[in-house]
Structures are given as C-alpha cells and as structure tokens.
Design a protein around this motif. Sequence first.
Motif, short mmCIF file in Angstrom:
data_model
loop_
_atom_site.label_atom_id
_atom_site.label_comp_id
_atom_site.label_asym_id
_atom_site.label_seq_id
_atom_site.Cartn_x
_atom_site.Cartn_y
_atom_site.Cartn_z
N TYR A 388 26.94 -9.51 -15.04
CA TYR A 388 26.46 -10.09 -13.79
C TYR A 388 25.15 -10.84 -13.99
CZ TYR A 388 24.86 -10.56 -9.00
OH TYR A 388 24.41 -11.08 -7.82
N SER A 553 20.10 1.96 -11.32
CA SER A 553 20.48 1.40 -10.03
C SER A 553 20.01 -0.06 -9.92
CB SER A 553 19.94 2.24 -8.89
OG SER A 553 18.54 2.28 -8.94
N MET A 560 18.40 -9.66 -15.28
CA MET A 560 17.89 -10.95 -14.80
C MET A 560 16.38 -11.08 -15.08
SD MET A 560 20.18 -11.71 -11.40
CE MET A 560 19.94 -10.17 -10.54
N LYS A 800 18.64 -20.44 -14.14
CA LYS A 800 18.24 -20.01 -12.79
C LYS A 800 17.25 -18.85 -12.86
CE LYS A 800 20.19 -18.31 -8.42
NZ LYS A 800 19.58 -19.35 -7.55
N VAL A 802 15.46 -15.84 -11.00
CA VAL A 802 15.80 -14.99 -9.86
C VAL A 802 14.65 -14.02 -9.62
CG1 VAL A 802 17.42 -13.25 -9.00
CG2 VAL A 802 18.27 -15.15 -10.39
N ARG A 803 14.24 -13.90 -8.36
CA ARG A 803 13.20 -12.92 -8.03
C ARG A 803 13.72 -11.51 -8.32
NH1 ARG A 803 11.18 -14.24 -1.95
NH2 ARG A 803 11.00 -16.51 -2.08
N THR A 804 12.88 -10.71 -8.93
CA THR A 804 13.31 -9.36 -9.31
C THR A 804 12.34 -8.34 -8.72
OG1 THR A 804 12.02 -9.60 -11.35
CG2 THR A 804 14.38 -10.10 -11.47
N ALA A 805 12.54 -8.02 -7.45
CA ALA A 805 11.66 -7.04 -6.81
C ALA A 805 12.04 -5.64 -7.28
CB ALA A 805 11.80 -7.14 -5.30
N VAL A 807 12.77 -1.93 -6.90
CA VAL A 807 13.18 -0.98 -5.87
C VAL A 807 13.34 0.37 -6.57
CG1 VAL A 807 14.95 -0.37 -4.19
CG2 VAL A 807 14.45 -2.79 -4.65
N ASP A 912 24.35 0.95 -10.20
CA ASP A 912 23.77 -0.39 -10.09
C ASP A 912 24.24 -1.06 -8.80
OD1 ASP A 912 22.60 -2.90 -10.88
OD2 ASP A 912 24.59 -3.56 -11.49
N TRP A 913 23.31 -1.70 -8.13
CA TRP A 913 23.64 -2.29 -6.83
C TRP A 913 24.71 -3.38 -6.94
CZ3 TRP A 913 23.25 -7.49 -5.99
CH2 TRP A 913 22.47 -8.23 -6.89
N ALA A 914 24.73 -4.10 -8.05
CA ALA A 914 25.64 -5.24 -8.14
C ALA A 914 26.99 -4.87 -8.73
CB ALA A 914 25.02 -6.36 -8.97
#
Lengths: 957, 79
Positions: A388, A553, A560, A800, A802-805, A807, A912-914
Amino acid sequence: MCFVNEIDYGTPAVKSDKTVTLTIDGRSVTVPEGTSIMRAAREAGIAVPKLCANDMVKAFGSCRLCLVEIEGRGGTPASCTTPAADGITVSTQTERLGAIRRGVMELYMSDHPADCPACAQGDCEMAAMAEAVGLAQNRYGQEGANHLAPAPAGAHEVNFKELDISNPYFAYDPAKCIVCSLCVRACEEQQGTFALTVEGRGFESRITAGMDEPFLQSECVSCGACVQACPTGALQEKSVIEMGMPDHSTVTTCAYCGVGCSFKAEMKGEEVVRMVPYKDGKANRGHSCVKGRFAYGYATHKDRILNPMIRQRISDPWREVTWEEAYSHVASEFRRIQHQYGRGAVGGITSSRCTNEETYLVQKLVRQGFGNNNVDTCARVCHSPTGYGLKTTFGTSAGTQDFDSVEQSDVVLVIGANPTDGHPVFASRLKKRLRQGAKLIVIDPRRIDLVRTPHVEASYHLPLRPGTNVAVLTALAHVIVSEGLFDEAFVRERCDWDEFQDWASFVLQPENSPEAVEKASGVPADLIRGAARLYATGGNGAIYYGLGVTEHSQGSTTVMAIANLAMATGNIGRPGVGVNPLRGQNNVQGSCDMGSFPHEMPGYRHISEDATRAIYESLWGVKLDDEPGLRIPNMLDAAVEGSFKALYIQGEDILQSDPNTRHVAAGLEAMECVVVHDLFLNETANYAHVFLPGSTFLEKDGTFTNAERRINRVRKVMEPKNGYADWEVTQKLAQALGKDWTYTHPSEIMDEIAATTPSFAGVTYALLEQEGSVQWPCNEKAPRGTPVMHMGGFVRGKGKFVRTAYVATDEKVGPRFPLLLTTGRILSQYNVGAQTRRTENVVWHEEDLLEIHPFDAENRGIRDRDWVKLKSRAGETSLRATITERVAPGVVYTTFHHPETQANVVTTEYSDWATNCPEYKVTAVEVSPSNGPTGWQEDYEALSQRSRRIGHVEAAE
Amino acid sequence: MSHDEKSGEERLVYMANQIAMFFASQPENEQVDGIADHINKFWEPRMRRHLFEIIERGGDGLSPMVLEAAASIRRPQAA
C-alpha cells in the motif's frame, strides 16, 4: 546428469577504469588494473597451482605454490598477491618453479594423513595438488613432529588437536589442516563474524573457533563459508563424509527467506549430498547462511505426509484416500457449499513459500473456478503495508534496488529489521560495506546484533518504544526540512512541488519536533537530530526495513514516512540508495506480484479496472467479479458470522502465524470444508477436513521472486515424494471443478503470466536460462529486467509526499499490562519453524525464550531460565525467560518459532489501518513467575495430538 | 475469556474509524474522498453492506467523517 563446475579465478575480481596488458606463458591478456597475476592467468585459461587462495576472499600468499617468474624481476613472487602490470612477461611453469612447488608439497604431504579419506573422495585438494606439481616421493616420512597423531604419553602436547564434531553439519579435523587461513578469511570477509582465528606461531599455529572452543560453543553462525573455502578435508560437511561426493548438481533457489540465494544442489541419485552457494547467484554472490546451506533435512523428514487424507469432522481421525477421491470430495464439497451459501462462501489462500506459477494458479482457481475474489496470502500478515505505502508514494509495490546496490551506499538506515538473524546473507553483504566505512543508523527497540558487531558499530541507535515508528520518522523529516537538508533540485524535478510544500509544513509542526517526539518514543532528541543529519548529508543513503515497520496499526503510514524521507533527500533512482523492504519469506514478493490480494489482479492492477479484467475474461472464458474479495481476517470474521464456509489453503499455517489464535481457531471451526495443502500436518490442519500433501522446492520446477524483484529459477532435483508438485495438485482440483486446465510444465504457466501482465511481458524460462535471473519490470522497455527502479522518474509519474501524522496505537500499557511485547526471528529458525524445527538447527534454539531487562526481571522476582507467564488482554502463554540488556526496561521480546509457545495467543486483533496487517510488534503484557505451561497450552497440545490421528486404512474390497 | 474481543460489527466500526483517523490528517479537500475511495477499493461488498446497515441504524460509534464519506461509498448490490 552433469556437474555444475564454477571456475575459481583465485582472487576476487577488481573494478577499475584502467586496464593493463601482460603476457603469461606466451599468451597476451588484458585485465583491469589491480588484478592479480593469478587471476589474469586464469582468465587466459592457465590454472596456476594454489591452495590458500580463492576468488571469494583477498589473497594472503601463504601456501607458496602459486609462485611465478617475471622477466626482469628477481625471485619467484606469489601470483596471488602480485598485481598484473602493463607489459610484463610472466612464466607460470619453469624447471625452477616446478622444483620449488614439489619441495613445498613434499613438506605439506609429510604432515598430511597418508590415508586421507577426503583425498580419496576428491574433496581434498592435497593429493590432487601433489599430483599437479609432479610430487612422486616423500623423503621426510611422517615420523617427525607432526599434527597427525597425539604425542606419545608423557610428551608435551602442542601440535595435535582432537576432531571437532560439535557442529551438527560439519566436522573439523585439525590433522588435515594446513593453516592456509582461507577459513579465517572467509569468516571475516564473506560472513563478517570473525569467529575463527589462527592461534600460536610457526609449527604450532592452529585454526581455532572462538576462544579455542568447539565450533558449536563459539560465535560461529554455521554459514558454511569456511567449509566451502577449505582446500583440504579439514572442514568438511558431515553429509559428504557419510555419503561420499555428489555426482551431479543443479542450480536452484533457496526456499527460506526473501534474500533468495542461489545454490547448487549437489546430488547422488535422488539424494541431496550438500547445498553449495552459487557464485553466479546475483542475490548471494556465493554466500549462504545456516538455513539454506544446511537445513534442508525437513524435505525428507518422517513427519511429511505423503498421502491425501479426509475426514468428516475435525474430531475424527484422518482417513487416507486416493488422490482422485480427495479431488472429487473437495470439488463436491465446494460446489455444495457454494450452492447452499452462495458463490462468495468459499475462498483460497496462496503461499509465499510456493512458486510464482503455483501462486498464480491458486488465485486463478479462486477467480475463474470459484467465481469470486476471495483470495489472500500470508503477505497480509507481513508486507501488505509495503504494498500500500510504496504504491501510493512511488507507484509500484516493490523495493527499489538490487542487493548489489549496498556496495555503493554511504549511509544505511535499518529500521524494524534484524538482518543478521532474519536475512543473514544480505547482512553479510551489508556488514562488508560497513567495514569499508559506510555509516549505519539503526532504529529498533532492541539492541540488535548489527548495532555493535566485530568491526561494525552503528553511528546511531535509536531505541524507540514499540509503536512509535511514525513519530520518530516524521521527526527525522522535521530536522531535514527545518535545517534545509532536503534535495530541492530532486524534489522539484521528480516530485509534486506543491505536495512537498504541504508535507514540509506538516512535518515542521511543533508536535513533530525531536523534542516533542522524545516524550512518546523515548529517543533522546539529539540522537534523532544526529541521525537525520547523517542520513540527509552522508552521501548515498539507503533504507532497509522489515516487519518491525509493517506489523503495526500504522504500518502503511510508516512505509509512506520512509518513502517521504527518501524522496526529500533525493535518495531514490540510482545505485546505492533507495527503499528496500526485506521480505520474510522466499516468495512474498512473488505471491504479491501474482495477484494474491483480493483487490488486485497480477501486476498490482485493481480488480475494478475494466481493461484488466477484460484480458483475463477473454483468456479464461468467465466473467470476473469487479468487487474486492475477502482478506484473511475478513474471511475469519465472515466464517464466525456464518457466511463463509470453505477454504483452500496452500502452504500457510494461519493458525500459528496469524494474530489472535483463538479468533482464527473459531473461524476455522465454523467452516465446513477446510483444505490444507502442505508438507506437514501443521497447526491449521488441526481444523482441516481435507489434507493434500505438498511438495518441497527440491521436487518441482518454477520461479521465486526475492526482495529485489529478482525472478530466480527453482529446479527440480528429485521426484515429489508425495507424487505431485503443488501446481499439479491445484490443476487437478481445477479440473475436478470442471475447468479445462492443461498445463504440462510450469514454463507454460509463466507464459500465461507474461502474456497477461505488462511488468512480466518479457519473462520466459528461456530468458531465465540465458540470464540466470531477471528483475521485473522485464518487458520491451527493459528486456533484461530492471535492477534499480524509478531511474528517470517515478513509476506513478511524480513522487507523492503524504502527511504522516502519528496516531498512538490503542494497545496501551497500564497498571495491569505495564510492559510492551515485541516479536522477531532468530538466525537458526525460520518463521513458525515447521521446516527448521525438523532439522538439526534445533541445537541452536530448542525453545522460544522471553527476553526481559534485568530491572523488570528483578522487580518481578524472575531469574534467568525461569518459567514465566506472559499475559495480555487477548490471552496468556508460558515460556522461559532470559535476562538481557538488549531490550530496554519496559520492553520484552520473543520469537515465535515453536508451536508450544503460542506467542500469538497473546497478540491482539489490532491491525494496520489500511491493510489489516496485524499489529504483532506491540502488545501490552504482564510477565510473572509461573510453574510451567498454561492450561491453554496443555489443552491445545492435547487437541493437536487428537487431531493428528491417522486411522488405519481398511483392506480394499 | 478474553475481555476486549470485539464483535464483527464493532470491529467494522473500529476499522472505519481507523481509516478516518488517517485521512483526518490529510489536506482537507482529500479527507472525505480519501475515506470513501479507500473503502471502495479494499472493502468487499459484505463489509460495505454491514457498514450501511450500521449507518442506517444511526451510525452509532462511527466517526462523523465516515458518515460524511458514506455518500461516496459504493452501495453493494443486494446479495
């Protein structure tokens, strides 16, 4: 039947822009400057006699057999240590050289066993070399001082050493040793372990392991490099001693980890005598580890099941049946279940251990035969976030480099991987580069071996709290952006500048500063700053990562974040840099490439793309479902819920390898037809109704794709003990379901893959034969494959950001569960251990141990080797503890190689969320002293015993 | 025996919220579409059907962003 003979050039190849031309024995030869005379001679077809040199390690010049004469120079220099020079004239054979060589060999032979069995077998070069130099006599005899026999009673014993057979796979007989030091150099230069040394001086000098210990007790990792290097019979495989020398050999690919080493399977009839790493193998370059080199005994282990079996209920004993009965039973059950519960009530799981061709067939069986997309693979639980994350940022789901690339890296960042245990052959190549001066950054909760190992020390080790990868990586980005260390030219040219600016302003937010992240991660801010500066400014920066990145998670977010770092610093698109996932199993990459995910067709094309489906619809003659199918955890959920009833599992043990064992067990128990296709009655088979015997990598043709995207040939060296290669079994199943499959060889399956998948368009078995291996994409644009990806630009166009906040995971420590458990692998064992536990490798690792810091152990009254109970919110298990400072206080660690441990009884269902890749690497636990196995372990053991019963077959009527 | 084990539906709500949590940190114009697109790409029809059932019952426990994204999530055909 032939023997794969590799030329030994005597000294390693040299890279140089300049060449020199010289004359050797009248032949003119041109070689790169710096090449030895020995190697130049071999390239001209002249084999100079030698004992202490080979082309894997640096020359040493000790045996004095390779002497040559050079016109205009005095003396007789050793050809291995003398560089070729422009215009010189060399003689490798003169009367004077012959006399010296005979003199040297005569002395050697006076201290070599007269009845050396290795010489007789042809596995010792001494007799051969004596013949080569024309030695016809031995005037010294063997009565004088020697190393051959114990000194007479009462005499001072300095020279004789006992035979060492402590290692399960090879023997060391010091009597045959000539102290040429090839083994010492192989251990240092190839393996990088430095376990061997020359002890003593002069006639008393001996090769010893560790501090003059038996091999097994020393630091030796049993990679086999010394055995391979030894020119005499001093270090010899026990299998050769027992079986004699092989008479034919075939090049094939190891079936253990994602490095994908090439080996010569050296055979006698249908038996493997030994596996010898293949120098032309582009992943391993002639090196190996203990698993690939020695741990192949599982292939002939008595536990292998060789006949198909079925049973009505999982509480019944197994009943052996014919293959035909098994196929028709599965076909009628799957038909019944689809009729009764709907087309979507069945599915399949492909294996990362099987070949590309076999994996392709399983997903084809599901899509064409079952008419749905309920296919998934064990990569779900390991590298699905890689798929992903890299697809989103770069445009394709694969590592960017080949392994050779590490030779040009200046800074290597290893995160969430333990290469010396998990990917040992790559680790050896990495350590070699680090010893040459490349810098190392390790981000890992544990002080893995790489942090400090002989002649290697990490510049930075960031011992973060499990679960804080994203915070730490984003803090690295914060430093790189705030200090202006990014590569603006690269970003402007290759990436979307607006997206970069958006990302840059995100990482600059105060909560992403090293000081803020220090609180959550426990990593001192100055370490984060130092590591960021080194990675961004130290030259070619390469990132290597493993499951410590993905199994969280926020696994996909972490991938990314890694991609962001590489793009921001311009470390993509050339040798020496890149983003490199280290794949766990031999064919994880391949099984993902082959369309094993429920939302993707082969080549990572989404199932909703009409054009892609059309290709397969016209070829397979069916309408394909355009909706994504069930992932493994969804299958289990659906089973518990009652809508999913049958599963065909090829080569995966989901009960042991998937999280939350109880949930897996409940899902499997709720199904009406579970078909396990495997070598052994694995843990999942406890819940199976049909068992189809599998075949090993030695028993079939096919290809594996390793972590570098390299498609390597697997070649059959023996008939399948179970009768059929796995691809044949899947084909028979498809035929039983009415599909007209007619593949006669795996090459035809590859032809279908190539015809339907753009990134594989150029792959054929003929090309693999010719090139040895190729890395995909391999097509018109790259007819010989692609060693480094994204060279001129990214596959997706612009890279690309990607913002990686960050959590925080919901799996939190608290008063009841104050410690964090993380898991990993050990060198000698592999995955759930089904293979390695069935080899002599168990001498290195009999059981899983819980690593715990002395502080935490003392607080709990736990002593080294005590039984402890490991309890989480999900469950509890017991194992023994080992007390070590490798783990930080507050963190405990274990491996999961033994089914008795049932480590996944304690892991949670967070994922993992994705991608739903399970969060194996973070579980809040408590550890307390215990008396032994828990009730669950004992119950489970009893269930295993019960469910593995095989009933006696009644006499046929 | 295990205390925190979630039912299938609870798990679904949890997963949807986890996806929303990621997209909440993305640029504002990508958030809702990102959630819908992700669910469309990776959730099979049965899961999406359950999601709609939960939403139709009031969407208990679902993050507001998931509810907002629902308009763009593909409704599965009737089973």
